[in-house]
Design a protein around this motif. Structure first.
Motif, PDB file in Angstrom:
ATOM      1  N   HIS A   1       1.234  -1.195   0.216  1.00 29.68           N
ATOM      2  CA  HIS A   1      -0.190  -0.094   0.012  1.00 29.68           C
ATOM      3  C   HIS A   1       1.036   1.289  -0.002  1.00 29.68           C
ATOM      4  O   HIS A   1       1.923   1.043   0.558  1.00 29.68           O
ATOM      5  CB  HIS A   1      -0.823   0.161   1.305  1.00 29.68           C
ATOM      6  N   TYR A   2       0.427   2.349  -0.518  1.00 30.49           N
ATOM      7  CA  TYR A   2       1.307   3.613  -0.777  1.00 30.49           C
ATOM      8  C   TYR A   2       0.792   4.820   0.083  1.00 30.49           C
ATOM      9  O   TYR A   2      -0.505   4.958   0.329  1.00 30.49           O
ATOM     10  CB  TYR A   2       1.434   3.705  -2.173  1.00 30.49           C
ATOM     11  N   PHE A   3       1.832   5.588   0.764  1.00 30.44           N
ATOM     12  CA  PHE A   3       1.623   6.541   1.608  1.00 30.44           C
ATOM     13  C   PHE A   3       2.272   7.695   0.922  1.00 30.44           C
ATOM     14  O   PHE A   3       3.272   7.702   0.613  1.00 30.44           O
ATOM     15  CB  PHE A   3       2.284   6.328   2.988  1.00 30.44           C
ATOM     16  N   LEU A   4       1.493   9.032   1.110  1.00 28.32           N
ATOM     17  CA  LEU A   4       2.103  10.156   1.172  1.00 28.32           C
ATOM     18  C   LEU A   4       2.891  10.772   2.132  1.00 28.32           C
ATOM     19  O   LEU A   4       2.098  10.607   3.189  1.00 28.32           O
ATOM     20  CB  LEU A   4       1.199  11.254   0.385  1.00 28.32           C
ATOM     21  N   VAL A   5       4.200  10.804   2.181  1.00 29.14           N
ATOM     22  CA  VAL A   5       5.007  11.173   3.514  1.00 29.14           C
ATOM     23  C   VAL A   5       5.568  12.680   3.283  1.00 29.14           C
ATOM     24  O   VAL A   5       5.990  12.918   2.234  1.00 29.14           O
ATOM     25  CB  VAL A   5       6.092  10.424   3.557  1.00 29.14           C
TER      26      VAL A   5
ATOM     27  N   ILE B   1       4.637   2.339 -11.355  1.00 26.87           N
ATOM     28  CA  ILE B   1       3.396   2.052 -10.592  1.00 26.87           C
ATOM     29  C   ILE B   1       2.971   3.346 -10.086  1.00 26.87           C
ATOM     30  O   ILE B   1       1.416   3.560 -10.240  1.00 26.87           O
ATOM     31  CB  ILE B   1       3.813   1.170  -9.459  1.00 26.87           C
ATOM     32  N   LEU B   2       3.561   4.321  -9.815  1.00 26.68           N
ATOM     33  CA  LEU B   2       3.101   5.561  -9.343  1.00 26.68           C
ATOM     34  C   LEU B   2       2.729   6.438 -10.483  1.00 26.68           C
ATOM     35  O   LEU B   2       1.489   7.082 -10.417  1.00 26.68           O
ATOM     36  CB  LEU B   2       4.232   6.292  -8.556  1.00 26.68           C
ATOM     37  N   ASP B   3       3.442   6.507 -11.530  1.00 22.61           N
ATOM     38  CA  ASP B   3       2.866   7.169 -12.708  1.00 22.61           C
ATOM     39  C   ASP B   3       1.528   6.819 -13.203  1.00 22.61           C
ATOM     40  O   ASP B   3       0.512   7.483 -13.548  1.00 22.61           O
ATOM     41  CB  ASP B   3       4.003   7.236 -13.853  1.00 22.61           C
ATOM     42  N   GLN B   4       1.277   5.457 -13.220  1.00 23.31           N
ATOM     43  CA  GLN B   4      -0.083   4.939 -13.619  1.00 23.31           C
ATOM     44  C   GLN B   4      -1.138   5.452 -12.530  1.00 23.31           C
ATOM     45  O   GLN B   4      -2.204   5.507 -12.996  1.00 23.31           O
ATOM     46  CB  GLN B   4      -0.133   3.423 -13.702  1.00 23.31           C
ATOM     47  N   ALA B   5      -0.830   5.363 -11.438  1.00 21.93           N
ATOM     48  CA  ALA B   5      -1.766   5.736 -10.277  1.00 21.93           C
ATOM     49  C   ALA B   5      -1.976   7.339 -10.573  1.00 21.93           C
ATOM     50  O   ALA B   5      -3.273   7.840 -10.304  1.00 21.93           O
ATOM     51  CB  ALA B   5      -1.361   5.425  -8.974  1.00 21.93           C
ATOM     52  N   PHE B   6      -1.091   7.981 -10.723  1.00 21.64           N
ATOM     53  CA  PHE B   6      -1.252   9.649 -11.003  1.00 21.64           C
ATOM     54  C   PHE B   6      -2.104   9.671 -12.275  1.00 21.64           C
ATOM     55  O   PHE B   6      -3.134  10.427 -12.279  1.00 21.64           O
ATOM     56  CB  PHE B   6      -0.065  10.307 -10.780  1.00 21.64           C
ATOM     57  N   ALA B   7      -1.849   8.907 -13.229  1.00 23.05           N
ATOM     58  CA  ALA B   7      -2.612   9.135 -14.456  1.00 23.05           C
ATOM     59  C   ALA B   7      -4.038   8.763 -14.330  1.00 23.05           C
ATOM     60  O   ALA B   7      -4.964   9.475 -14.983  1.00 23.05           O
ATOM     61  CB  ALA B   7      -1.832   8.343 -15.509  1.00 23.05           C
ATOM     62  N   ALA B   8      -4.347   7.694 -13.703  1.00 20.62           N
ATOM     63  CA  ALA B   8      -5.623   7.274 -13.564  1.00 20.62           C
ATOM     64  C   ALA B   8      -6.296   8.147 -12.474  1.00 20.62           C
ATOM     65  O   ALA B   8      -7.597   8.427 -12.632  1.00 20.62           O
ATOM     66  CB  ALA B   8      -5.608   5.881 -12.491  1.00 20.62           C
TER      67      ALA B   8
ATOM     68  N   VAL C   1      -4.373   1.308  -5.061  1.00 21.36           N
ATOM     69  CA  VAL C   1      -3.310   0.865  -5.616  1.00 21.36           C
ATOM     70  C   VAL C   1      -2.709  -0.317  -4.825  1.00 21.36           C
ATOM     71  O   VAL C   1      -2.142   0.098  -3.570  1.00 21.36           O
ATOM     72  CB  VAL C   1      -2.211   1.673  -6.016  1.00 21.36           C
ATOM     73  N   ARG C   2      -2.626  -1.513  -5.056  1.00 22.20           N
ATOM     74  CA  ARG C   2      -1.858  -2.547  -4.467  1.00 22.20           C
ATOM     75  C   ARG C   2      -1.083  -3.214  -5.388  1.00 22.20           C
ATOM     76  O   ARG C   2      -1.453  -3.859  -6.305  1.00 22.20           O
ATOM     77  CB  ARG C   2      -2.869  -3.548  -3.937  1.00 22.20           C
ATOM     78  N   THR C   3       0.114  -3.460  -5.059  1.00 21.95           N
ATOM     79  CA  THR C   3       1.196  -4.157  -5.490  1.00 21.95           C
ATOM     80  C   THR C   3       1.816  -5.535  -4.838  1.00 21.95           C
ATOM     81  O   THR C   3       2.373  -5.360  -3.774  1.00 21.95           O
ATOM     82  CB  THR C   3       2.312  -3.206  -5.985  1.00 21.95           C
ATOM     83  N   PRO C   4       1.790  -6.608  -5.380  1.00 21.43           N
ATOM     84  CA  PRO C   4       2.357  -7.652  -4.556  1.00 21.43           C
ATOM     85  C   PRO C   4       3.627  -7.882  -4.710  1.00 21.43           C
ATOM     86  O   PRO C   4       4.491  -7.789  -5.758  1.00 21.43           O
ATOM     87  CB  PRO C   4       1.473  -8.963  -5.473  1.00 21.43           C
TER      88      PRO C   4
END
Length: 318
Positions: A167-171, A208-215, A269-272
């Protein structure tokens, strides 16, 4: 000619791509390394190394010899460990690598493995996904921790041991906390408008992050780019930028005060993440011990507590 030593020199030359550095890594002189490789060419009757004023790579035949060298050195290490290990006390080296954002997990794992088996000497490396996959394919790595969704990129068959779902976090910095705080969720679109430090584009994490921002409908122009996770983490504490980190990295900086980690949502966004090894390769005693630890309940509980969504943590990490 010592065939095994010559094969080791060839592998070193392929890794360092420089005659002098390869010789230094093998603790021999550069002329000795060059002479050994010429003897290897004479043994097989083919040109192995493209020669010019500097190292220019391997020939097609040289690549075939290199592949055989990796297999030969791997089998030699397996045999050495078999002969030197006692039944419950494996001995030998173990080369492990992780994608940069999974280094906290691999470092923790290496420490647990070495404490359980003092005769094992782990080497922990940070690599991009492409480098990691190449290392598994060539047998220069025994085991790797990375994105299991990429397992079918190469033709080599891999076996995976799932570890966590990232899982991803903005820090970001926060003047209101004395320990790293887990805050309220934030959308990717809002996060994308902030000054960000991100990994460089060749890293799979960045994709992965670029795809999430684009989505989320936002185009991101990072304030800072880096291939170092240390820079990624420290840039938040020392500057005015934010960073997007997976749970394992958030856990790794839990002792830093005045930081806030906000779960990223919309999209989810979930990445195994998992350990991977070559399926058809005979494992060494050290690798067998590592695989046993990976599947143990105590390790599974530990990795769950220090990665992923960081579930079960209080409102702050201390």
């Amino acid at each position: 000619m010592n065939l095994l030593a010559s094969m080791r020199y060839l592998v070193a030359l392929s890794e360092h791509r420089h005659f002098g550095r390869a010789a230094q890594a093998c603790y021999i002189t550069q002329p000795a390394l060059s002479n050994a490789l010429r003897a290897l060419e004479g043994e097989f009757g083919v040109v192995i190394v493209k020669r010019g004023r500097t190292y220019a790579g391997l020939t097609h035949e040289g690549e075939a010899v290199l592949a055989a060298a990796h297999r030969m050195l791997h089998e030699n290490e397996v045999l050495q460990q078999l002969l030197k290990s006692e039944e419950a006390h494996p001995r030998g080296s173990l080369r492990m690598a992780a994608v940069p954002t999974a280094i906290p997990i691999l470092t923790r794992f290496a420490g647990r493995l070495q404490a359980r088996h003092p005769g094992i000497a782990p080497t922990v490396l940070s690599m991009s996904s492409v480098e990691l996959e190449t290392g598994l394919e060539s047998l220069s790595l025994d085991i790797a921790l990375g994105y299991t969704e990429r397992m079918h990129v190469r033709e080599v068959k891999l076996t995976a041991w799932p570890q966590s779902i990232e899982h991803y976090f903005l820090v970001r910095r926060s003047a209101h906390t004395q320990a790293l705080q887990i805050g309220e969720p934030i959308g990717w679109a809002e996060a994308g408008r902030l000054p960000l430090c991100l990994l460089t584009p060749e890293m799979h994490n960045r994709a992965i992050l670029d795809q999430a921002f684009a989505a989320a409908g936002v185009a991101v122009a990072p304030a800072i780019e880096t291939n170092s996770v240390l820079t990624l983490a420290l840039s938040v504490g020392t500057g005015e930028v934010c960073a997007v980190l997976p749970g394992a990295m958030v856990d790794a900086i839990r002792s830093h005060g005045q930081l806030e980690a906000l779960p990223l949502v919309a999209p989810e966004v979930r990445t195994p993440i998992g350990f991977m090894t070559q399926t058809a390769v005979r494992p060494s005693r050290a690798l067998e011990a590592a695989l046993a630890l990976i599947q143990s309940p105590e390790w599974q509980q530990e990795v769950a507590a220090h990665s992923g969504a960081l579930r079960g943590t209080p409102s702050f990490l201390s």
